[in-house]
Design an enzyme around this catalytic site. Structure first.
Site, mmCIF file in Angstrom:
data_model
loop_
_atom_site.group_PDB
_atom_site.id
_atom_site.type_symbol
_atom_site.label_atom_id
_atom_site.label_comp_id
_atom_site.label_asym_id
_atom_site.label_seq_id
_atom_site.Cartn_x
_atom_site.Cartn_y
_atom_site.Cartn_z
ATOM 1 N N GLY A 46 0.817 -1.220 0.000
ATOM 2 C CA GLY A 46 0.000 0.000 0.000
ATOM 3 C C GLY A 46 0.846 1.263 0.000
ATOM 4 O O GLY A 46 0.550 2.227 -0.715
ATOM 5 N N CYS A 47 1.912 1.242 0.771
ATOM 6 C CA CYS A 47 2.784 2.419 0.860
ATOM 7 C C CYS A 47 3.531 2.645 -0.450
ATOM 8 O O CYS A 47 3.753 3.780 -0.859
ATOM 9 C CB CYS A 47 3.744 2.271 2.032
ATOM 10 S SG CYS A 47 2.876 2.117 3.615
#
Length: 154
Positions: A46-47
């Site tokens: 996600g990051c």
């Protein structure tokens, strides 16, 4: 929900850019708007998605007079590797003691796969030129977030 809200003054913090220059959020006051986004960890799916999208759209933000700043509990060394791998043109803040995350109210209880733990809650703050928070994005979904943020400044 973050401890600070829209209309609040954005808590100040120091950061080091890709060239090692140290500056403070308050250095942008009167000059640029800012996107201050908190994320849990370098190199996680996600990051990585969020960083890739902000990097892709960086020129659009810059043309609009907006600086982007990413903050996580990772070390400066980890940030240097992440920034290099992702081609990030904007600074990352190494908040190893979670002091900045706590000031912004984004360090708290999280759950993942049935396990509860303390961590950084993915949140984005839009800060205007006067240093005030004009928008808070809670429970951010990384895919499409950069576009959502840019449009909200429009």
């Amino acid at each position: 929900m973050p401890a600070i809200s829209e209309g609040s003054d954005a808590p100040d913090f120091s950061m080091r850019d890709a060239k090692g220059k140290v500056f403070r959020l308050s250095d942008l006051k009167g000059k640029k708007n800012a996107v201050v986004y908190f994320y849990p960890k370098d190199f996680t799916p996600g990051c990585t998605t969020e960083a890739a999208e902000f990097s892709r759209d960086y020129d659009k933000f810059a043309k609009a007079g907006i600086e982007i700043v990413g903050i996580s509990p990772d070390s400066e060394e980890s940030h240097d590797k992440f920034r290099s791998k992702m081609g990030m043109p904007y600074p990352l803040v190494a908040d190893t003691e979670k002091e900045v995350a706590k000031k912004y109210g984004v360090y708290g209880m999280k759950s993942f796969m049935g396990r509860e733990f303390m961590g950084v809650i993915r949140t984005t703050f839009l800060v205007d030129k006067s240093g005030r928070i004009i928008r808070v994005f809670s429970k951010v979904k990384p895919a499409g977030h950069s576009k959502e943020v840019l449009e909200s400044f429009g």
